[in-house]
Design a protein around this motif. Structure first.
Motif, PDB file in Angstrom:
ATOM      1  N   ASN A 152       0.840  -1.152  -0.118  1.00  0.00           N
ATOM      2  CA  ASN A 152      -0.115   0.257   0.124  1.00  0.00           C
ATOM      3  C   ASN A 152       0.810   1.415   0.065  1.00  0.00           C
ATOM      4  OD1 ASN A 152      -2.221  -1.399   0.158  1.00  0.00           O
ATOM      5  ND2 ASN A 152      -2.328  -1.554   2.297  1.00  0.00           N
ATOM      6  N   HIS A 153       0.721   2.183  -1.035  1.00  0.00           N
ATOM      7  CA  HIS A 153       1.356   3.403  -1.026  1.00  0.00           C
ATOM      8  C   HIS A 153       2.796   3.060  -0.839  1.00  0.00           C
ATOM      9  CE1 HIS A 153      -2.568   4.961  -0.619  1.00  0.00           C
ATOM     10  NE2 HIS A 153      -2.887   4.437   0.553  1.00  0.00           N
ATOM     11  N   GLN A 154       3.215   2.161  -1.839  1.00  0.00           N
ATOM     12  CA  GLN A 154       4.816   1.897  -1.651  1.00  0.00           C
ATOM     13  C   GLN A 154       5.783   2.846  -1.468  1.00  0.00           C
ATOM     14  OE1 GLN A 154       7.140   1.266  -4.401  1.00  0.00           O
ATOM     15  NE2 GLN A 154       8.219  -0.550  -3.498  1.00  0.00           N
ATOM     16  N   ILE A 189      -3.177   5.984   5.168  1.00  0.00           N
ATOM     17  CA  ILE A 189      -2.911   7.376   4.827  1.00  0.00           C
ATOM     18  C   ILE A 189      -3.473   7.276   3.618  1.00  0.00           C
ATOM     19  CG2 ILE A 189      -1.197   8.956   4.381  1.00  0.00           C
ATOM     20  CD1 ILE A 189       0.686   7.440   6.386  1.00  0.00           C
ATOM     21  N   ASP A 190      -4.844   7.206   3.462  1.00  0.00           N
ATOM     22  CA  ASP A 190      -5.472   7.328   2.017  1.00  0.00           C
ATOM     23  C   ASP A 190      -6.050   8.681   1.857  1.00  0.00           C
ATOM     24  OD1 ASP A 190      -4.862   4.502   2.140  1.00  0.00           O
ATOM     25  OD2 ASP A 190      -6.990   4.134   3.193  1.00  0.00           O
ATOM     26  N   PHE A 191      -6.007   8.876   0.365  1.00  0.00           N
ATOM     27  CA  PHE A 191      -6.627  10.350   0.006  1.00  0.00           C
ATOM     28  C   PHE A 191      -7.719  10.196  -0.742  1.00  0.00           C
ATOM     29  CE2 PHE A 191      -1.692  11.698  -0.826  1.00  0.00           C
ATOM     30  CZ  PHE A 191      -1.488  11.721   0.553  1.00  0.00           C
ATOM     31  N   ILE A 192      -8.006   8.685  -1.025  1.00  0.00           N
ATOM     32  CA  ILE A 192      -9.381   8.610  -1.901  1.00  0.00           C
ATOM     33  C   ILE A 192     -10.061   7.347  -0.959  1.00  0.00           C
ATOM     34  CG2 ILE A 192      -8.853   9.191  -4.119  1.00  0.00           C
ATOM     35  CD1 ILE A 192      -8.040   6.394  -4.754  1.00  0.00           C
ATOM     36  N   PRO A 193     -11.241   7.388  -1.001  1.00  0.00           N
ATOM     37  CA  PRO A 193     -11.962   6.124  -0.270  1.00  0.00           C
ATOM     38  C   PRO A 193     -11.860   4.704  -0.803  1.00  0.00           C
ATOM     39  CG  PRO A 193     -13.737   7.716  -1.362  1.00  0.00           C
ATOM     40  CD  PRO A 193     -12.368   8.265  -2.048  1.00  0.00           C
ATOM     41  N   ASN A 194     -11.638   3.811  -0.090  1.00  0.00           N
ATOM     42  CA  ASN A 194     -11.316   2.486  -0.464  1.00  0.00           C
ATOM     43  C   ASN A 194     -10.069   2.351  -1.383  1.00  0.00           C
ATOM     44  OD1 ASN A 194     -13.571   1.717   0.911  1.00  0.00           O
ATOM     45  ND2 ASN A 194     -14.851   2.303  -0.904  1.00  0.00           N
ATOM     46  N   ALA A 195      -8.883   3.115  -1.116  1.00  0.00           N
ATOM     47  CA  ALA A 195      -7.946   3.275  -1.801  1.00  0.00           C
ATOM     48  C   ALA A 195      -7.114   1.865  -1.988  1.00  0.00           C
ATOM     49  CB  ALA A 195      -7.053   4.253  -1.097  1.00  0.00           C
ATOM     50  N   ALA A 268      -9.048  11.380   9.756  1.00  0.00           N
ATOM     51  CA  ALA A 268      -9.731  12.207   8.871  1.00  0.00           C
ATOM     52  C   ALA A 268      -8.797  13.811   8.780  1.00  0.00           C
ATOM     53  CB  ALA A 268     -11.107  12.497   9.354  1.00  0.00           C
ATOM     54  N   ILE A 269      -8.274  14.196   9.928  1.00  0.00           N
ATOM     55  CA  ILE A 269      -7.700  15.205  10.073  1.00  0.00           C
ATOM     56  C   ILE A 269      -6.344  15.349   9.510  1.00  0.00           C
ATOM     57  CG2 ILE A 269      -6.641  16.984  11.557  1.00  0.00           C
ATOM     58  CD1 ILE A 269      -8.913  16.232  13.710  1.00  0.00           C
ATOM     59  N   THR A 270      -5.462  14.263   9.852  1.00  0.00           N
ATOM     60  CA  THR A 270      -4.293  14.156   9.045  1.00  0.00           C
ATOM     61  C   THR A 270      -4.146  13.937   7.690  1.00  0.00           C
ATOM     62  OG1 THR A 270      -3.927  12.030   9.943  1.00  0.00           O
ATOM     63  CG2 THR A 270      -3.112  13.572  11.393  1.00  0.00           C
ATOM     64  N   ASN A 271      -5.031  12.726   7.265  1.00  0.00           N
ATOM     65  CA  ASN A 271      -5.001  12.633   5.719  1.00  0.00           C
ATOM     66  C   ASN A 271      -5.520  13.777   5.060  1.00  0.00           C
ATOM     67  OD1 ASN A 271      -4.145  10.022   6.329  1.00  0.00           O
ATOM     68  ND2 ASN A 271      -6.277   8.975   6.052  1.00  0.00           N
ATOM     69  N   ALA A 272      -6.366  14.491   5.529  1.00  0.00           N
ATOM     70  CA  ALA A 272      -6.818  15.760   4.647  1.00  0.00           C
ATOM     71  C   ALA A 272      -5.609  16.743   4.615  1.00  0.00           C
ATOM     72  CB  ALA A 272      -7.824  16.420   5.242  1.00  0.00           C
ATOM     73  N   VAL A 273      -4.890  17.067   5.751  1.00  0.00           N
ATOM     74  CA  VAL A 273      -3.786  17.845   5.575  1.00  0.00           C
ATOM     75  C   VAL A 273      -2.528  17.338   4.659  1.00  0.00           C
ATOM     76  CG1 VAL A 273      -1.778  18.849   6.985  1.00  0.00           C
ATOM     77  CG2 VAL A 273      -4.357  18.757   8.139  1.00  0.00           C
ATOM     78  N   VAL A 274      -2.245  16.124   4.830  1.00  0.00           N
ATOM     79  CA  VAL A 274      -1.445  15.520   3.964  1.00  0.00           C
ATOM     80  C   VAL A 274      -1.530  15.406   2.579  1.00  0.00           C
ATOM     81  CG1 VAL A 274       0.146  13.370   3.677  1.00  0.00           C
ATOM     82  CG2 VAL A 274      -0.390  14.003   5.934  1.00  0.00           C
ATOM     83  N   THR A 296       4.467  10.801 -10.066  1.00  0.00           N
ATOM     84  CA  THR A 296       3.566  10.051  -9.774  1.00  0.00           C
ATOM     85  C   THR A 296       2.242  11.006  -9.253  1.00  0.00           C
ATOM     86  OG1 THR A 296       4.534   9.846  -7.474  1.00  0.00           O
ATOM     87  CG2 THR A 296       4.587   8.049  -9.285  1.00  0.00           C
ATOM     88  N   THR A 297       1.158  10.289  -9.157  1.00  0.00           N
ATOM     89  CA  THR A 297      -0.088  10.949  -8.354  1.00  0.00           C
ATOM     90  C   THR A 297      -0.684   9.997  -7.408  1.00  0.00           C
ATOM     91  OG1 THR A 297      -0.651  11.937 -10.594  1.00  0.00           O
ATOM     92  CG2 THR A 297      -2.372  11.904  -8.837  1.00  0.00           C
ATOM     93  N   PRO A 298       0.054  10.371  -6.200  1.00  0.00           N
ATOM     94  CA  PRO A 298      -0.010   9.569  -4.885  1.00  0.00           C
ATOM     95  C   PRO A 298      -1.632   9.493  -4.698  1.00  0.00           C
ATOM     96  CG  PRO A 298       1.676  10.918  -4.405  1.00  0.00           C
ATOM     97  CD  PRO A 298       0.928  11.428  -5.930  1.00  0.00           C
ATOM     98  N   ARG A 299      -2.138   8.313  -4.306  1.00  0.00           N
ATOM     99  CA  ARG A 299      -3.607   8.083  -3.746  1.00  0.00           C
ATOM    100  C   ARG A 299      -3.403   7.914  -1.975  1.00  0.00           C
ATOM    101  NH1 ARG A 299      -3.742   3.172  -7.683  1.00  0.00           N
ATOM    102  NH2 ARG A 299      -1.484   3.419  -7.486  1.00  0.00           N
TER     103      ARG A 299
END
Ligand SMILES: Cc1ncc(COP(=O)(O)O)c(C=O)c1O
Length: 372
Positions: A152-154, A189-195, A268-274, A296-299
């Protein structure tokens, strides 16, 4: 002078939950009290293992068996304990061709024969290439000890191994009798749902996956709380080489209390900021370097990977960027054969959001000036 630190996989310092941790400490210490006179034991504090189990259930829909979890000082100690147990000098170990430098350093220290498998930046390790590599090793009379994979998010590419590839990896592991070390350092550390698809550990039916995770990347590397999860069979072998008397129970109870009260809210807070920081890096790169590089476009996760033009002088780039304290990591540090590839890794969570545009703009100028 400002420090534009795009080095090191650290979370956002601005959302570090200092006050909530103070409250969690008071609550946890009142509960545990004199129990801290005891050694934590090789599996470590029960409350943090229960929390780790719930954390997995939150994402994967199934809980981890609490008795199969061993807490360690960060996930790096998990890696050290596991790899020291199973890898002897000369043993063949498979990894992604681009892989976490800490794992590479440890494998080199253990004198492993590291065999890299190509990884694509979106979908992760190439399973056709893995199969070919396994066939070749077999023909050469070599039996790999294990395969190490960050699904995940290698780190460093940000790839997410697809579900199809995960299933194929498990099939190949069955066919070639491989142990799999699944490093889930960046899970959650996901920026999109069900990443991310199901964990290998969850999909495994043959007891051949050892799962590793950490609180370093969703809370802080300074808390040094990580864990590995495996059946008694492997755990006993791994613990035979463990002599530290366990992981700090004090730190464990505080982290457990904090996440018991705040896991969803904190993520929710930290992932939104990152995510916003990652987007600021992408926007600045797009405005200043789209004719020069690709990225790359990180997810999710903490890293963005940039491929530079072949004519880039990396020493010059590092020198120029250093003049304004813009830090980045060289791609070669993550290459399994240390090849001097023309790529760099940016860690975007640590630098202040307001400084990203300035730092990345300068980096783009430096990249331009480092063309020969
Ligand atoms: C893939 C991977 N695994 C493990 C670690 C070790 O992290 P920690 O020991 O802080 O849990 C890192 C740190 O960057 C990492 O990137």
């Amino acid at each position: 002078m400002k420090d534009f630190a795009f080095t090191g996989g650290r979370p956002d310092p601005g959302t570090f939950p200092t006050e909530q941790l103070i409250e969690a400490s008071a609550k946890a210490l009142r509960q545990i009290g004199g129990d801290l006179v005891n050694y934590p034991g090789e599996n470590g504090n029960q409350s943090l293992r229960e929390l780790a189990s719930k954390r997995f259930e939150r994402r994967e829909g199934v809980a981890l068996p609490v008795d199969d979890i061993s807490l360690t000082s960060g996930s790096m100690q998990s890696l050290e304990l596991i790899l020291r147990t199973f890898v002897k000098p000369g043993d063949t170990v498979l990894t992604e061709e681009l892989v976490y430098s800490g794992t590479l350093g440890l494998l080199r220290y253990l004198e492993a024969d590291i065999v890299g498998v190509p990884v694509d930046y979106v979908d992760g390790m190439d399973m056709t290439a893995l199969e070919q590599q396994l066939e070749k090793l077999k023909t050469d009379g070599k039996t790999p000890k294990l395969i190490y994979v960050t699904v995940n998010h290698q780190n460093p590419t940000g790839a997410i191994l697809t579900l199809e590839r995960r299933k194929r990896l498990l099939e190949l592991a069955d066919q070639f009798d491989l142990l799999i070390i699944e490093d889930d350092c960046y899970g959650d550390i996901d920026f999109i749902p069900n990443a991310t698809p199901d964990a290998l550990y969850k999909l495994d039916r043959s007891d051949r996956v050892i799962y590793i995770a950490t609180f370093s990347k969703i809370l802080g590397a300074g808390v040094r709380q990580g864990y590995f999860v495996t059946s008694a069979h492997y755990r006993q072998q791994i613990h035979r080489g463990r002599w530290d008397a366990g992981t700090s129970g004090l730190a464990s109870v505080i982290v457990a209390q904090f996440f018991n009260d705040h896991l969803d809210e904190h993520l929710a807070i930290t992932n939104a900021v990152v995510k916003a920081k990652c987007q600021a890096v992408i926007d600045t790169l797009s405005a200043n370097a789209s004719d020069l590089c690709t990225w790359t476009t990180p997810r999710g996760g903490l890293f963005l990977w940039i491929d530079l033009p072949q004519r880039t002088d990396l020493d010059k780039l590092q020198k120029l960027a250093g003049r304004k304290s813009v830090g980045f990591s060289r791609g070669s540090a993550f290459h399994c054969r240390n090849e001097p590839i023309k790529s760099i890794r940016l860690a975007y969570a640590y630098c202040a959001l307001d400084d990203i545009e300035e730092g990345i703009t300068y980096l783009c100028h430096a990249i331009r000036d480092a063309q020969s």
